[in-house]
Design a protein around this motif. Sequence first.
Motif, PDB file in Angstrom:
ATOM      1  N   ARG A   1      -0.310   1.019   1.010  1.00 23.37           N
ATOM      2  CA  ARG A   1      -0.162  -0.150   1.869  1.00 23.37           C
ATOM      3  C   ARG A   1      -1.501  -0.753   2.264  1.00 23.37           C
ATOM      4  NH1 ARG A   1       4.232  -0.134   6.511  1.00 23.37           N
ATOM      5  NH2 ARG A   1       5.921   1.069   5.595  1.00 23.37           N
TER       6      ARG A   1
ATOM      7  N   ALA B   1      -7.675  -7.881  -7.776  1.00 20.57           N
ATOM      8  CA  ALA B   1      -6.571  -8.752  -7.355  1.00 20.57           C
ATOM      9  C   ALA B   1      -5.329  -7.888  -7.178  1.00 20.57           C
ATOM     10  CB  ALA B   1      -6.330  -9.817  -8.410  1.00 20.57           C
ATOM     11  N   ASP B   2      -4.677  -8.023  -6.047  1.00 20.06           N
ATOM     12  CA  ASP B   2      -3.511  -7.182  -5.724  1.00 20.06           C
ATOM     13  C   ASP B   2      -2.364  -8.028  -5.197  1.00 20.06           C
ATOM     14  OD1 ASP B   2      -4.033  -4.454  -6.208  1.00 20.06           O
ATOM     15  OD2 ASP B   2      -5.462  -4.441  -4.554  1.00 20.06           O
TER      16      ASP B   2
ATOM     17  N   ASP C   1       0.841  -7.934  -5.576  1.00 19.94           N
ATOM     18  CA  ASP C   1       1.997  -7.164  -5.082  1.00 19.94           C
ATOM     19  C   ASP C   1       1.732  -6.600  -3.691  1.00 19.94           C
ATOM     20  OD1 ASP C   1       3.805  -7.453  -7.182  1.00 19.94           O
ATOM     21  OD2 ASP C   1       2.873  -5.845  -8.339  1.00 19.94           O
ATOM     22  N   VAL C   2       0.542  -6.014  -3.508  1.00 23.41           N
ATOM     23  CA  VAL C   2       0.283  -5.355  -2.237  1.00 23.41           C
ATOM     24  C   VAL C   2       0.009  -6.384  -1.146  1.00 23.41           C
ATOM     25  CG1 VAL C   2      -2.206  -4.949  -2.371  1.00 23.41           C
ATOM     26  CG2 VAL C   2      -0.741  -3.294  -1.249  1.00 23.41           C
TER      27      VAL C   2
ATOM     28  N   GLU D   1       1.576  -9.196  -0.860  1.00 22.23           N
ATOM     29  CA  GLU D   1       2.895  -9.612  -0.388  1.00 22.23           C
ATOM     30  C   GLU D   1       3.543  -8.533   0.474  1.00 22.23           C
ATOM     31  OE1 GLU D   1       5.586 -11.180  -3.243  1.00 22.23           O
ATOM     32  OE2 GLU D   1       4.109 -12.605  -4.017  1.00 22.23           O
ATOM     33  N   LEU D   2       3.364  -7.294   0.084  1.00 23.58           N
ATOM     34  CA  LEU D   2       3.916  -6.196   0.888  1.00 23.58           C
ATOM     35  C   LEU D   2       3.286  -6.193   2.279  1.00 23.58           C
ATOM     36  CD1 LEU D   2       5.475  -3.566   1.389  1.00 23.58           C
ATOM     37  CD2 LEU D   2       3.619  -2.332   0.255  1.00 23.58           C
TER      38      LEU D   2
ATOM     39  N   GLU E   1       4.564  -8.987   4.418  1.00 22.62           N
ATOM     40  CA  GLU E   1       5.927  -8.727   4.867  1.00 22.62           C
ATOM     41  C   GLU E   1       5.944  -7.695   5.997  1.00 22.62           C
ATOM     42  OE1 GLU E   1       9.259  -7.081   2.117  1.00 22.62           O
ATOM     43  OE2 GLU E   1       8.556  -5.527   3.487  1.00 22.62           O
ATOM     44  N   ARG E   2       5.204  -6.613   5.828  1.00 26.73           N
ATOM     45  CA  ARG E   2       5.185  -5.564   6.855  1.00 26.73           C
ATOM     46  C   ARG E   2       4.584  -6.092   8.157  1.00 26.73           C
ATOM     47  NH1 ARG E   2       8.677  -2.829   7.240  1.00 26.73           N
ATOM     48  NH2 ARG E   2       9.579  -4.429   5.965  1.00 26.73           N
TER      49      ARG E   2
END
Lengths: 430, 268
Positions: B194, B214-215, B217-218, B220-221, B224-225
């Motif tokens: 995370r 570049a991340d 996916d993380v 966006e996670l 969201e969190r």
Amino acid sequence: MRHLPARSAVAAPLGLAVAAASRRLGRGSGSVIGGRVTLALDPGALRQLAGGHALGLVSGTNGKTTTTRLLASALATAGPVVSNQTGSNLPAGLVAALAQAPAGAAGALEVDEAWLGHVVEEVSPVAVALLNLSRDQLDRVSEVRSLGARWRAAVAGRPRLRVVANCDDPIVAWAASAASQVTWVAAGQAWRLDAGGCPACEARIRFEGEDWSCPSCGLARPRPEAWLEGESLALAGGGRIGFRLGLPGRFNRANAAMAAVLAAAMGVELDKALEAMATVGDVEGRYQVLTLAGPRPLRARLLLAKNPAGWSELLDLVSPPPAPVVLAINARVADGRDPSWLWDVPFERLAGRPAVATGERRRDLAVRLRYADVCHQVVEDLVEAVRRAGAEGTSAGSPDDGGASATVDVIANYTAFQDLRAALLARGAR
Amino acid sequence: MRVVDVFPDLLGTYGDGGNAVVLAQRLRWRGMGAEVVRAPSGSPVPASADIYCLGGGEDGPQAQAAAALAEDGSLARAVAGGAVVLAVCAGFQIVGATFAGADGRPRAGVGLIDVASRRGTGRRAVGEILVEAPEMGGLLTGYENHGGVTELGPGVAPLGRVLAGVGNGTGGATEGAVAGRVVATYLHGPVLARNPALADHLLEMVVGPLPALADPDVEELRSERLAALGRGWRRRQRTASGGAGEGRRHGGRGVPLAPRRGDHLEAR
């Protein structure tokens, strides 16, 4: 309804009436709320309603619902059966099921792991199947070892109770060994990360092939009386019974073995029990194949896995690359609020398959897939996720039925599975 | 680079084994070699590794792990030789001086850092947690699940300050501990999945400055969190900054809720 003491005689019908009202209001099957009402009016209702039924209980982290369904089909060869087949496995769900039982029906009841002791105490079952224990919903359910200790207390001191236990799971074996009568079945436990420490003395368990033992206290794998061998159930007495299932996977054959031995303890012959299980094609939508109509019909095979051990089994079951796969993850209370367990699932095995991540926690899943080097896309809408995977499958040239439709394997955890199945049905899938 | 996942059979209950995977992959993606060594209990702990990861576990296995690590001695020697340690939850308690065993009585930890853990008196801390850790990559998001509380000794700094959640649970809204090359925390998720900035921070302690990755996916996670927590948290923060004093658990400063792109630390 048979004769009940006055209080239960009032409480149970009232519970049924509430359940019917709940169904009419569109709030699900109503079984749980009806059971709750009954229990609130009469805390002794479970004990009262269980009277006069020969009951077999099924508990464990994985395979409860399927094993219960297989057991019910086996018991049905001998007479009427009562079962909580919606998976409502807490006392209220059991009360709801038993309140509708025909007189004298045999019972196949799924019981939540944490409630097994209470339920055994209340319903005095003929037999109990202990399947397996592994990590599940760590934010709210007791940790694995303490569940094992509670099971041990639940089966101890009951000379007439027959326990059917999986000898391949050290925690289960330790718990079951406190019972007076145990039939050991080698049902497998590929997931060993929760069984590394000896449940009896905390030393490190030694695994050698299918055998295991504790070098410190001597706890060891009991010799099984039944095990799977090729297409058969093999028996310590020398017999072998070939059987076929409508359900896929090695773990379902193990569930069938457990259910058959449990049925045998309840008076059904093993071969008849196994034969009856062949007719079970899906269990509450699990393993069901739904077809989405369209210019290119799309078939989705629905698979449910709730925890790392269950996911690990299903990752071995899905179609080989380059077939696509849809993965759906939620983290509601019923799923466990912490999806950290995704990192215990060997998603690396999906390499080469296009994956679509969906569900409310699709982003946690996407990060996990990225680190597992699995190509993936993230799609919010559940049905769109299946369609997207179907399109991937077409372009990847996956096997299909004569080019007319593609099949997509969908693996979802508990509430994501319910949502996804409901969404597919709502969009006309059949 | 060798990353050791210490005793996954005892300290792998909460998915923290993912931390070792994250560390190794983030080096590989930058074209460097990295190996994850799973070191089960019952065998010697590998002596020469760069980073050791300890995760969360149940009470019994935690006590076993602490005893085995003390007897083995490799971890303490590796740390003395400059290895980096990431210790999570039960692992956090193990690397300290003492912690509570399953019976509630104090047990000896490995003593890598001067912290002492004991059973908390209140409810178990379970839920999403948000920590402000400016020196460790900014905002840390995770999931905590522990009944213990941890007191930091004088030479030990907290990993960060709790904005939402419980953390160390001993007052002062601290979370985790940092001393020398040992970083400890209660955050699961896993914490490095995370919080890639914290992962890169640990890696840079070994290999020096790293180029950004570049991340998407993380990112966006994290958004969201943080948004999931942010609604309630921002409300409390407004209330706190409006009053005379600052709420103990609420950040008074404006901390950006959105993750910063490549928000890892400057080389230190």
